[in-house]
Design a protein around this motif. Structure first.
Motif, PDB file in Angstrom:
ATOM      1  N   GLN A  76     -18.414  -9.252  54.349  1.00 42.97           N
ATOM      2  CA  GLN A  76     -18.530  -8.118  55.247  1.00 42.97           C
ATOM      3  C   GLN A  76     -18.359  -6.516  54.834  1.00 42.97           C
ATOM      4  OE1 GLN A  76     -19.336  -9.030  59.037  1.00 42.97           O
ATOM      5  NE2 GLN A  76     -19.747 -10.686  57.812  1.00 42.97           N
ATOM      6  N   ASN A 115     -20.104  -3.674  55.975  1.00 45.06           N
ATOM      7  CA  ASN A 115     -20.133  -2.567  56.941  1.00 45.06           C
ATOM      8  C   ASN A 115     -19.333  -2.938  58.201  1.00 45.06           C
ATOM      9  OD1 ASN A 115     -21.967  -1.059  55.489  1.00 45.06           O
ATOM     10  ND2 ASN A 115     -23.455  -2.582  56.052  1.00 45.06           N
ATOM     11  N   ASN A 116     -18.416  -1.964  58.632  1.00 42.32           N
ATOM     12  CA  ASN A 116     -17.419  -2.337  59.777  1.00 42.32           C
ATOM     13  C   ASN A 116     -18.563  -1.769  60.980  1.00 42.32           C
ATOM     14  OD1 ASN A 116     -15.451  -2.427  61.445  1.00 42.32           O
ATOM     15  ND2 ASN A 116     -14.299  -1.037  60.936  1.00 42.32           N
ATOM     16  N   ASN A 117     -18.880  -3.018  61.676  1.00 42.40           N
ATOM     17  CA  ASN A 117     -19.623  -2.785  63.159  1.00 42.40           C
ATOM     18  C   ASN A 117     -18.719  -2.769  64.049  1.00 42.40           C
ATOM     19  OD1 ASN A 117     -22.165  -2.702  61.722  1.00 42.40           O
ATOM     20  ND2 ASN A 117     -22.075  -4.755  61.489  1.00 42.40           N
ATOM     21  N   HIS A 118     -17.491  -3.097  63.706  1.00 40.18           N
ATOM     22  CA  HIS A 118     -16.220  -2.981  64.927  1.00 40.18           C
ATOM     23  C   HIS A 118     -16.441  -4.272  66.105  1.00 40.18           C
ATOM     24  CE1 HIS A 118     -15.034   1.020  63.474  1.00 40.18           C
ATOM     25  NE2 HIS A 118     -16.339   1.264  63.544  1.00 40.18           N
ATOM     26  N   ASP A 119     -16.921  -5.264  65.508  1.00 38.36           N
ATOM     27  CA  ASP A 119     -16.955  -6.634  66.198  1.00 38.36           C
ATOM     28  C   ASP A 119     -16.560  -7.796  65.617  1.00 38.36           C
ATOM     29  OD1 ASP A 119     -18.753  -6.674  64.112  1.00 38.36           O
ATOM     30  OD2 ASP A 119     -20.688  -7.259  65.359  1.00 38.36           O
ATOM     31  N   THR A 121     -31.717  -3.377  58.238  1.00 40.50           N
ATOM     32  CA  THR A 121     -30.838  -2.504  58.850  1.00 40.50           C
ATOM     33  C   THR A 121     -31.333  -1.427  59.682  1.00 40.50           C
ATOM     34  OG1 THR A 121     -29.366  -3.091  57.100  1.00 40.50           O
ATOM     35  CG2 THR A 121     -28.825  -0.928  58.790  1.00 40.50           C
ATOM     36  N   ARG A 169     -31.308  -1.329  63.772  1.00 37.74           N
ATOM     37  CA  ARG A 169     -30.798  -0.082  64.540  1.00 37.74           C
ATOM     38  C   ARG A 169     -31.883   0.507  65.521  1.00 37.74           C
ATOM     39  NH1 ARG A 169     -28.400   3.139  59.210  1.00 37.74           N
ATOM     40  NH2 ARG A 169     -26.364   2.121  59.191  1.00 37.74           N
TER      41      ARG A 169
END
Length: 281
Positions: free
Chosen positions: A81, A83-87, A218, A222
């Protein structure tokens, strides 16, 4: 623009996949993430294994980065992982459930579920607590001595963390951060192999192509996310305005919504009208 002299490290998708398909390297990395577990010899490795499509073609499928089975029948999923997608919580929950569904056939008892280890290698700290290694089990809220033994363990390695003296875990951290590994051993071998990949013109071309493809995917994701969000906004506005003004027609409703969303709204007029029409019924 992709740089010709760029170093592609362990967190690069192509590099990670290539390294993890080597059984010795794979076992060493899993063992470093699980210092309290005796990892039995690796039996099989599946890169980019897709789960969730056995019998249900409607449910969301998941593609595991590296799915590993050892000779004792234990299962490991190792995910990179970047990128931090906050999930992280919901993501790990879905990956875990997908692994379980894929290993248990109809009619089998739940006790037949394999022991699973879900390992997320994160290039960020998802909790902001500074720990190098986070380990999760299910416990009773009031009495932590009571554990729900479901044979599942979730591990997060935070490459930006600290607080461990385990040599292998620290070397895994160095590998993730592209820091030089001084000591001899298998992690030095892995780093040398990564350098070989970087020195190989054919492999570099594959990595550049993969990186470009990832950026394109990506961007598309988006865009699709923005479109979905805007569709939900139109639907919500339609229902709200209709509730406030039950007599309003679709033409006037369209004008009202256009006035509310502003000029930076990328959804086409035809799409907006279609959503309005669908929710006016």
């Amino acid at each position: 623009m992709l740089e010709d002299n760029k170093y592609y490290g362990f967190t690069n998708d192509e590099i990670f996949g290539s390294i993890m398909q080597n059984k010795r390297f794979c076992k060493a990395i899993i063992q470093a993430a699980l210092p309290d577990v005796k990892v039995v010899s690796v039996e099989s490795i599946d890169a980019q294994k897709e789960l969730g499509t056995k019998s249900d073609k409607i449910s969301k499928s998941v593609r595991l980065d590296i799915a590993v089975k050892d000779k004792a029948g234990n299962l490991y999923d190792v995910e990179m992982q970047v990128n931090n997608n906050h999930d992280i919580g919901p993501r790990m929950r879905y990956y875990q459930s997908s692994m379980d569904r894929d290993t248990l056939d109809r009619g089998e008892p739940y006790t037949s579920l394999s022991r699973t280890y879900l390992i997320f290698l994160c290039a960020f700290d998802p909790f902001g607590k500074g720990k190098l290694r986070y380990s999760f089990h299910l416990y009773d809220d009031e009495d932590k001595s009571i554990q729900l033994k479901n044979n599942a363990e979730n591990i997060i390695i935070n490459s930006k963390g600290s607080g461990s003296e385990d040599v292998d875990l620290l070397n895994l951290q160095r590998l993730m951060n592209d820091d030089k590994i001084e000591s001899k051993g298998i992690f030095k071998e892995i780093q040398n192999k990564i350098q070989e990949y970087n020195d190989d013109p054919k492999r570099r071309n594959l990595m550049r192509t993969a990186e470009l493809r990832m950026k394109e995917e990506t961007a598309v994701a988006r865009k699709e996310g923005r479109e979905e969000e805007q569709k939900n906004t139109v639907k919500s506005l339609t229902l709200t305005i209709k509730e406030m003004r039950p007599e309003i027609n679709e033409t006037d409703l369209f004008k009202q919504i256009k006035k509310n969303v502003g000029s930076d709204f990328s959804l086409s007029d035809s799409d907006i009208k279609a959503i309005i029409h669908q929710n006016m019924k």
